[in-house]
Write a protein that holds these residues in place. Structure first.
Motif, mmCIF file in Angstrom:
data_model
loop_
_atom_site.group_PDB
_atom_site.id
_atom_site.type_symbol
_atom_site.label_atom_id
_atom_site.label_comp_id
_atom_site.label_asym_id
_atom_site.label_seq_id
_atom_site.Cartn_x
_atom_site.Cartn_y
_atom_site.Cartn_z
ATOM 1 N N ARG A 1 35.792 53.933 63.739
ATOM 2 C CA ARG A 1 36.278 53.938 62.358
ATOM 3 C C ARG A 1 35.106 53.720 61.400
ATOM 4 O O ARG A 1 34.134 53.030 61.716
ATOM 5 C CB ARG A 1 37.332 52.856 62.150
ATOM 6 N N MET A 2 35.236 54.320 60.230
ATOM 7 C CA MET A 2 34.214 54.212 59.192
ATOM 8 C C MET A 2 34.866 53.713 57.905
ATOM 9 O O MET A 2 36.067 53.883 57.697
ATOM 10 C CB MET A 2 33.547 55.561 58.947
ATOM 11 N N LEU A 3 34.072 53.120 57.054
ATOM 12 C CA LEU A 3 34.587 52.525 55.823
ATOM 13 C C LEU A 3 33.727 52.953 54.636
ATOM 14 O O LEU A 3 32.496 53.019 54.747
ATOM 15 C CB LEU A 3 34.586 50.990 55.939
ATOM 16 N N TYR A 4 34.398 53.224 53.524
ATOM 17 C CA TYR A 4 33.699 53.502 52.270
ATOM 18 C C TYR A 4 33.954 52.327 51.332
ATOM 19 O O TYR A 4 35.106 51.925 51.118
ATOM 20 C CB TYR A 4 34.224 54.792 51.651
ATOM 21 N N VAL A 5 32.876 51.768 50.784
ATOM 22 C CA VAL A 5 32.975 50.624 49.870
ATOM 23 C C VAL A 5 32.732 51.154 48.450
ATOM 24 O O VAL A 5 31.581 51.305 48.026
ATOM 25 C CB VAL A 5 31.950 49.538 50.243
ATOM 26 N N PRO A 6 33.805 51.428 47.696
ATOM 27 C CA PRO A 6 33.630 52.120 46.412
ATOM 28 C C PRO A 6 33.168 51.229 45.270
ATOM 29 O O PRO A 6 32.750 51.745 44.231
ATOM 30 C CB PRO A 6 35.036 52.667 46.135
ATOM 31 N N ASP A 7 33.238 49.897 45.432
ATOM 32 C CA ASP A 7 32.857 49.023 44.322
ATOM 33 C C ASP A 7 31.437 48.483 44.453
ATOM 34 O O ASP A 7 31.054 47.544 43.760
ATOM 35 C CB ASP A 7 33.861 47.883 44.166
ATOM 36 N N ARG B 1 41.183 53.641 46.331
ATOM 37 C CA ARG B 1 40.411 52.681 45.546
ATOM 38 C C ARG B 1 41.291 51.613 44.907
ATOM 39 O O ARG B 1 40.908 50.441 44.842
ATOM 40 C CB ARG B 1 39.609 53.420 44.471
ATOM 41 N N ARG B 2 42.463 52.012 44.430
ATOM 42 C CA ARG B 2 43.281 51.070 43.658
ATOM 43 C C ARG B 2 44.301 50.298 44.491
ATOM 44 O O ARG B 2 44.796 49.261 44.034
ATOM 45 C CB ARG B 2 43.995 51.832 42.530
ATOM 46 N N ARG B 3 44.612 50.789 45.676
ATOM 47 C CA ARG B 3 45.601 50.094 46.483
ATOM 48 C C ARG B 3 45.022 49.639 47.823
ATOM 49 O O ARG B 3 44.949 48.444 48.110
ATOM 50 C CB ARG B 3 46.815 51.001 46.707
ATOM 51 N N VAL B 4 44.606 50.584 48.668
ATOM 52 C CA VAL B 4 44.183 50.234 50.025
ATOM 53 C C VAL B 4 42.921 49.375 50.011
ATOM 54 O O VAL B 4 42.899 48.252 50.543
ATOM 55 C CB VAL B 4 43.966 51.512 50.862
ATOM 56 N N PHE B 5 41.846 49.896 49.396
ATOM 57 C CA PHE B 5 40.606 49.116 49.398
ATOM 58 C C PHE B 5 40.748 47.863 48.545
ATOM 59 O O PHE B 5 40.176 46.811 48.886
ATOM 60 C CB PHE B 5 39.435 49.961 48.897
ATOM 61 N N ALA B 6 41.480 47.950 47.441
ATOM 62 C CA ALA B 6 41.671 46.763 46.591
ATOM 63 C C ALA B 6 42.323 45.630 47.385
ATOM 64 O O ALA B 6 41.985 44.456 47.200
ATOM 65 C CB ALA B 6 42.514 47.124 45.376
ATOM 66 N N CYS B 7 43.237 45.974 48.286
ATOM 67 C CA CYS B 7 43.869 44.962 49.149
ATOM 68 C C CYS B 7 42.836 44.335 50.076
ATOM 69 O O CYS B 7 42.812 43.115 50.280
ATOM 70 C CB CYS B 7 44.999 45.612 49.929
ATOM 71 N N VAL C 1 39.004 39.806 51.473
ATOM 72 C CA VAL C 1 37.642 39.279 51.639
ATOM 73 C C VAL C 1 37.388 38.145 50.661
ATOM 74 O O VAL C 1 36.788 37.115 51.013
ATOM 75 C CB VAL C 1 36.613 40.419 51.436
ATOM 76 N N GLU C 2 37.848 38.297 49.429
ATOM 77 C CA GLU C 2 37.628 37.249 48.429
ATOM 78 C C GLU C 2 38.378 35.980 48.799
ATOM 79 O O GLU C 2 37.886 34.865 48.559
ATOM 80 C CB GLU C 2 38.052 37.762 47.056
ATOM 81 N N ARG C 3 39.580 36.113 49.386
ATOM 82 C CA ARG C 3 40.312 34.921 49.825
ATOM 83 C C ARG C 3 39.559 34.211 50.944
ATOM 84 O O ARG C 3 39.448 32.975 50.957
ATOM 85 C CB ARG C 3 41.717 35.310 50.280
ATOM 86 N N LEU C 4 39.040 34.982 51.897
ATOM 87 C CA LEU C 4 38.264 34.383 52.984
ATOM 88 C C LEU C 4 37.018 33.691 52.442
ATOM 89 O O LEU C 4 36.655 32.596 52.886
ATOM 90 C CB LEU C 4 37.869 35.456 53.996
ATOM 91 N N ALA C 5 36.374 34.325 51.461
ATOM 92 C CA ALA C 5 35.170 33.733 50.869
ATOM 93 C C ALA C 5 35.511 32.459 50.110
ATOM 94 O O ALA C 5 34.754 31.478 50.134
ATOM 95 C CB ALA C 5 34.504 34.744 49.948
ATOM 96 N N ALA C 6 36.664 32.449 49.432
ATOM 97 C CA ALA C 6 37.072 31.257 48.687
ATOM 98 C C ALA C 6 37.360 30.091 49.627
ATOM 99 O O ALA C 6 36.993 28.936 49.340
ATOM 100 C CB ALA C 6 38.306 31.580 47.851
#
Length: 506
Positions: free
Chosen positions: A307-313, A55-61, A66-71
């Motif tokens: 592959r599967m992904l968990y979106v914790p936020d 949650r704090r390192r891998v997904f946060a990266c 994603v936020e950079r791409l959106a910006a």
């Protein structure tokens, strides 16, 4: 406040503990309890460390990417929509859900469809004519733009598997783009604002991800006890799912809300697996699966090395209506369904081997089998030693239970902002009573029931049912007897004197 009283009571009990609990005679008892406790706590800390790292390192990266791409695409509507995908579908299965729950679900789904900016088709699978009229009226009252459309699927009440399969075939007939996102959700799930905008870009960022799911929480139409029980379950789920997600796999593709790429959701093999799945059991033969369609979608992804992904936020809300006003009856009914699905699917996933499932997930599946027995070791040891003439050890075990469950509750502050004072008691209830339910299901994987439609599944034929029930009961009792005997000898509560045994024989 309740947690503070709990801590004070625990401190008082520890300060006034009888000295006999530390006597040399208690050594075997303490070693058994300590060994099991150390193994479970070690495994728990592994999950905790992996969860924090994910949650704090891998997904946060990934989220920052994603936020950079959106910006970069903020001033370009075409680029912003390309980040979300070509189009999206929201597939909902609903049966005998209360009108106010259906209204909350549909309002949130339509709001998400409008907010994301894509062409979105909402496909709702219904049974009751009244539900059809309600959904149509609500949809038109919300006046969505033309790019948001509604498709209704009517069918006979034959279970959620059939309803979901028909809805997915309806999506397939609409010829979706292969990279479109297909949201699969229950009729009592409410999507929070921004769900699609925060989830769909991961399919663009991570091309190998074929399915994802999110955190969950519950709004429970019941008292504080059943509410705390549901919220505890989702907090524990959040921690474990984050841990397993570090391996690129998940423990389930949650039926309450999951998103798949359209080329997966409309694949004929995927739909067939949802509609008609079965377990080949060594004793019971082929057992058709009534519930657990989210486990079937998960197994299909595992088999195809997806592959599967968990979106914790992102945290979706489920509106829960317990199947009974009694806490014990309601929790037992839900445990039977959840644990049954877990064990039946776990058997199939274990057969795939660690190569397809990933080594960590494969070990998690083995641990699911072990963890249904380990919670029974402590109370069994305490009762045997107490009955053998040392009742003070029950006091020691009680202290251990109170202290360890308080520690487990406080560790859940890593996944939730607040914890309930009821959680330490509910943790012990889930672990011990839940273990009894799991062992019951383990020997009776053919017993299934979907409470909302009151559909049951078990052995066919009165004679065959009686024989299978007898054999299942015999094996269950035999396993529990072996556990009690093993714990008794390990703690010294049971002894075997060779001299006495020879005298009895001769």
């Amino acid at each position: 406040m309740l947690l503070a009283f709990y801590a004070l009571a625990l401190t008082a009990l520890a300060l006034h503990a009888p000295a006999a609990i530390w006597s040399p005679e208690a050594r075997a008892f303490l070693v058994v309890i300590g060994a099991v406790g150390a193994s479970r706590w070690s495994w728990g800390f592994v999950h905790l460390a992996r969860s924090l790292r994910y949650r704090r390192r891998v997904f946060a990266c990934w989220r920052r990417a994603v936020e950079r791409l959106a910006a970069h695409a903020a001033d370009d509507d075409t680029g912003r929509l390309r980040l979300l995908g070509p189009e999206a579908f929201i597939v909902v299965t609903s049966y005998r859900i209360r009108p106010e729950t259906t209204a909350a679900m549909l309002r949130a789904a339509v709001a998400e469809a409008i907010d994301c900016g894509l062409r979105v088709t909402i496909v709702v699978s219904l049974v009751e004519p009244a539900d059809t009229r309600l959904v149509k009226a609500l949809f038109h009252a919300l006046t969505p733009p033309e790019r948001v459309s509604l498709a209704l699927v009517r069918l006979d009440p034959r279970g959620k598997r059939g309803a979901l399969a028909v809805a997915l075939r309806a999506v397939s007939r609409l010829r979706p783009h292969p990279e479109a996102g297909v949201v699969v959700m229950d009729g009592d799930t409410v999507l929070p604002p921004g769900t699609l905008r925060r989830c769909l870009p991961f399919f663009t960022l991570l091309p190998k991800v074929m399915g994802l799911t999110t955190d969950q929480d519950a709004v429970v139409a019941g008292g504080p006890l059943i509410t705390a029980w549901h919220r505890l379950r989702f907090a524990q789920r959040h921690l474990v799912m984050s841990s397993v997600a570090l391996s690129g796999r998940l423990l389930t593709m949650t039926g309450r809300m999951a998103i798949f790429r359209a080329r997966v959701a409309t694949h004929p093999g995927f739909i067939r697996r949802v509609e008609d799945d079965a377990l080949d059991h060594w004793r019971l033969g082929r057992v058709p699966l009534l519930t657990g369609e989210d486990k079937s979608t998960w197994l299909w992804l595992l088999q195809n090395r997806c592959r599967m992904l968990y979106v914790p936020d992102v945290r979706v809300l489920t509106i829960e209506h317990p199947p009974s006003p009694s806490f014990v009856k309601a929790s037992t009914s839900l445990m039977l369904r959840w644990f049954g699905n877990m064990l039946r699917a776990g058997s199939q996933a274990l057969a795939l081997g660690p190569t397809r499932t990933s080594g960590f997930l494969w070990w998690c599946l083995i641990d699911q089998r072990l963890s249904m027995w380990t919670p029974l070791v402590g109370p069994t040891a305490a009762l045997l030693v107490g009955l053998a003439g040392a009742p003070t050890f029950l006091y020691a075990y009680g202290l251990w239970v109170l202290a360890s469950r308080l520690g487990q509750t406080l560790l859940l502050l890593t996944v939730r902002d607040t914890v309930s004072g009821l959680w330490p008691f509910l943790l012990y209830y889930n672990q011990v009573y839940g273990a009894l339910v799991k062992t019951w299901v383990l020997f009776r994987p053919d017993r299934q029931r979907w409470t909302r439609q009151n559909i049951r599944l078990g052995p066919a034929g009165r004679g065959r049912a009686w024989v299978q029930s007898l054999v299942s009961g015999y094996l269950h009792v035999l396993a529990l007897a072996a556990l009690v005997t093993g714990v008794g000898f390990a703690t010294g509560a049971l002894t075997l004197s060779p001299g006495r045994l020879l005298g009895d024989l001769f």
